[in-house]
Design an enzyme around this catalytic site. Structure first.
Site, mmCIF file in Angstrom:
data_model
loop_
_atom_site.group_PDB
_atom_site.id
_atom_site.type_symbol
_atom_site.label_atom_id
_atom_site.label_comp_id
_atom_site.label_asym_id
_atom_site.label_seq_id
_atom_site.Cartn_x
_atom_site.Cartn_y
_atom_site.Cartn_z
ATOM 1 N N HIS A 139 1.156 -2.428 50.326
ATOM 2 C CA HIS A 139 1.567 -3.816 50.064
ATOM 3 C C HIS A 139 2.661 -3.780 48.992
ATOM 4 O O HIS A 139 2.683 -2.874 48.148
ATOM 5 C CB HIS A 139 0.334 -4.572 49.548
ATOM 6 C CG HIS A 139 0.506 -6.041 49.354
ATOM 7 N ND1 HIS A 139 1.177 -6.582 48.274
ATOM 8 C CD2 HIS A 139 0.063 -7.097 50.083
ATOM 9 C CE1 HIS A 139 1.135 -7.905 48.360
ATOM 10 N NE2 HIS A 139 0.470 -8.245 49.458
ATOM 11 N N ASP A 167 -5.545 0.810 45.491
ATOM 12 C CA ASP A 167 -5.457 -0.629 45.720
ATOM 13 C C ASP A 167 -6.693 -1.042 46.530
ATOM 14 O O ASP A 167 -6.805 -0.741 47.720
ATOM 15 C CB ASP A 167 -4.168 -0.928 46.502
ATOM 16 C CG ASP A 167 -3.992 -2.408 46.814
ATOM 17 O OD1 ASP A 167 -4.964 -3.167 46.659
ATOM 18 O OD2 ASP A 167 -2.881 -2.789 47.224
ATOM 19 N N GLN A 221 -8.055 -4.999 49.774
ATOM 20 C CA GLN A 221 -8.613 -5.253 51.108
ATOM 21 C C GLN A 221 -9.962 -4.575 51.321
ATOM 22 O O GLN A 221 -10.631 -4.849 52.306
ATOM 23 C CB GLN A 221 -7.640 -4.771 52.188
ATOM 24 C CG GLN A 221 -6.378 -5.602 52.291
ATOM 25 C CD GLN A 221 -6.645 -7.038 52.734
ATOM 26 O OE1 GLN A 221 -7.611 -7.321 53.436
ATOM 27 N NE2 GLN A 221 -5.786 -7.944 52.316
ATOM 28 N N LYS A 235 -10.039 -12.451 47.144
ATOM 29 C CA LYS A 235 -10.265 -11.788 48.433
ATOM 30 C C LYS A 235 -11.717 -11.330 48.563
ATOM 31 O O LYS A 235 -12.077 -10.654 49.524
ATOM 32 C CB LYS A 235 -9.320 -10.601 48.586
ATOM 33 C CG LYS A 235 -7.850 -11.015 48.724
ATOM 34 C CD LYS A 235 -7.002 -9.828 49.054
ATOM 35 C CE LYS A 235 -5.529 -10.032 48.793
ATOM 36 N NZ LYS A 235 -4.853 -10.857 49.787
ATOM 37 N N CYS A 267 3.708 -8.946 53.422
ATOM 38 C CA CYS A 267 4.133 -8.273 52.173
ATOM 39 C C CYS A 267 4.047 -6.762 52.322
ATOM 40 O O CYS A 267 3.612 -6.053 51.397
ATOM 41 C CB CYS A 267 3.317 -8.739 50.977
ATOM 42 S SG CYS A 267 3.472 -10.486 50.638
HETATM 43 C C1 PLP Z 1 -3.574 -4.385 50.152
HETATM 44 C C2 PLP Z 1 -3.151 -5.490 49.238
HETATM 45 N N1 PLP Z 1 -2.705 -5.208 48.005
HETATM 46 C C3 PLP Z 1 -2.323 -6.150 47.154
HETATM 47 C C4 PLP Z 1 -2.349 -7.487 47.492
HETATM 48 C C5 PLP Z 1 -1.904 -8.502 46.511
HETATM 49 O O1 PLP Z 1 -2.968 -9.325 46.144
HETATM 50 P P1 PLP Z 1 -2.693 -10.568 45.191
HETATM 51 O O2 PLP Z 1 -1.698 -11.437 45.900
HETATM 52 O O3 PLP Z 1 -4.028 -11.209 45.033
HETATM 53 O O4 PLP Z 1 -2.138 -10.021 43.927
HETATM 54 C C6 PLP Z 1 -2.786 -7.840 48.764
HETATM 55 C C7 PLP Z 1 -2.782 -9.264 49.190
HETATM 56 O O5 PLP Z 1 -2.653 -9.577 50.340
HETATM 57 C C8 PLP Z 1 -3.197 -6.824 49.655
HETATM 58 O O6 PLP Z 1 -3.641 -7.123 50.883
#
Ligand code: PLP
Length: 411
Positions: A125, A201, A204, A227, A369
């Site tokens: 992401h 990360d 998810q 999430k 993203c």
């Molecule tokens: C794998 C992953 N990393 C990071 C993020 C970023 O999360 P946030 O927008 O809550 O900072 C997301 C959000 O969709 C994500 O799916």
């Protein structure tokens, strides 16, 4: 036989009672944000109604209660991810994105310099890409990527070569586009064997399976409350105490200091060093409640439930649409979670999503993203359905019916 009952989770989730376009909502966007149960909403209301006060400052009763709620959430999170050093290793941030910015800015600037390499993957992401590019601009580090195979897995065939000069591996536990679950434990062993650290990360993964940072033997972990059935506005950055203690502060101001004089300042210890200003207190109350709610469900049960839903959906999508609808992700449930990206032949993802909205189906069209990954597969966008603990086979039924209409309409 597990005692997990998705219908009970549904009954606990007020947002699932919404009627959209005359239809009961079919929420398939948990990968973007999940729906909080009443317990989370009530925990936040309780803070606002009964103990609204600032934390760590005043001694009156409601302020002590607010502090206890805030710090209690830290304890709950530490337990949930099995932080070996407990609550003192859990920093509250705004979200996963801020957690990665904290990592790159604080740990990265202090520990990396020109010639050092940060190894990411092509399926990250933007939250785990852009902060490293920004660090590259400041320090001259190299950012390198583990490629993704044609069958949507990390290509680890040349990982030993990729590891040259790497000081940090930073990868997602689960792709928000492909659903691929990455071999984090093996990657941690590889990173450590090469003298590097590993950041993961968990945005998810954390709401969909058991997380045990000690067993994974990782060094940094980031995720967002929203999430995992919690509120927006709060996220988590975890690292081992000895690493946290050596990290310089990120943002300056009240709360993060031990002393301030006219000629300088000194920092507080522990997580508060990274929590400048009034923190998200109501959100911490909500996050604590979300964690306790998920623990009540049992994360292994949640994983099993979502794996069954995903397997059923993959089979039925294949049978129903054959080549008209391509799943952009692993074809079976081996090391993959309940995020299903679709490429509908001849129909733009935004059009698919719009038709699905007529059926009350909430999905996400777009690049999610993860633009480098979309480029890897020559796709401008996909339409993504993603499950949560409250999802049912009925949700897949409605999705398939909506897809059938979208294809007829644009054929
Ligand atoms: C794998 C992953 N990393 C990071 C993020 C970023 O999360 P946030 O927008 O809550 O900072 C997301 C959000 O969709 C994500 O799916």
């Amino acid at each position: 036989m597990s005692s997990f009952d998705a219908r009970r989770v549904r009954a606990d989730t007020p947002a699932l009672a919404r009627i959209i376009n005359g239809q009961r909502i079919t929420y398939l966007d948990s990968g973007a944000t999940s729906l909080p149960p009443r317990a989370v909403i009530e925990a936040m209301s309780r803070y606002y109604e009964l103990r609204h006060a600032n934390v760590h400052r005043s001694v009156f009763q409601t302020a002590s209660e607010a502090t206890a709620t805030y710090e209690g959430a830290r304890e709950s999170v530490a337990h949930f991810i099995n932080a070996p050093g407990g609550a003192g290793e859990v920093v509250f941030t705004k979200n996963t994105t801020e957690s990665f910015n904290l990592l790159a800015k604080s740990w990265g600037e202090a520990n990396l310099s020109e010639g050092d390499v940060v190894l990411l993957s092509e399926m990250e992401h933007h939250a785990n890409i852009v902060p490293w590019f920004m660090l590259r601009e400041r320090t001259g580090i190299e950012v390198r990527f583990i490629p993704v195979t044609d069958d949507f897995r990390l290509d680890l065939s040349s990982v030993d070569e990729l590891m040259e000069d790497v000081k940090l591996v930073s990868v997602t536990a689960m792709s928000n586009v492909l659903g691929t679950i990455n071999p984090v434990k093996e990657l941690a062993a590889t990173a450590h064997a090469h003298g590097a650290l590993i950041a993961v990360d968990g945005a998810q993964s954390v709401a969909h399976d058991v997380t045990d940072v000690a067993d994974l033997d990782i060094d940094f972990f980031a995720f967002s409350a929203h999430k995992m059935l919690g509120p927006t506005g709060i996220g988590v950055f975890w690292t081992r105490a000895e690493i946290l203690d050596a990290m310089p502060p990120f943002l300056g101001g009240g709360g993060m200091i031990a002393d301030v004089r006219l000629d300088g300042y000194s920092c507080a210890g522990g997580p508060t060093r990274f929590e400048a200003g009034t923190p998200p207190i109501a959100e911490a109350a909500g996050l604590g409640a979300a964690v306790r709610y998920l623990e009540g469900l049992g994360m292994a049960n949640v994983a099993e439930h979502e794996r069954a839903l995903t397997g059923d959906a993959l089979t039925r999508l294949g049978l129903e649409f054959e080549d008209r609808v391509r799943v952009i992700g692993p074809a079976d449930t081996t090391h993959r979670g309940g995020v299903i990206s679709l490429d509908v032949e001849g129909v733009h993802p935004h059009d698919v999503a719009q038709v699905l909205d007529q059926f009350g189906v909430c999905v996400r069209p777009g690049h999610h993203c993860a633009k480098p990954l979309m480029r890897r597969f020559s796709l401008p966008a996909t339409v993504r359905a993603s499950y949560g603990p409250y999802s049912l086979v009925r949700d897949t039924d409605v999705l398939i019916e909506g897809l059938r209409h979208a294809i007829e309409m644009f054929a």
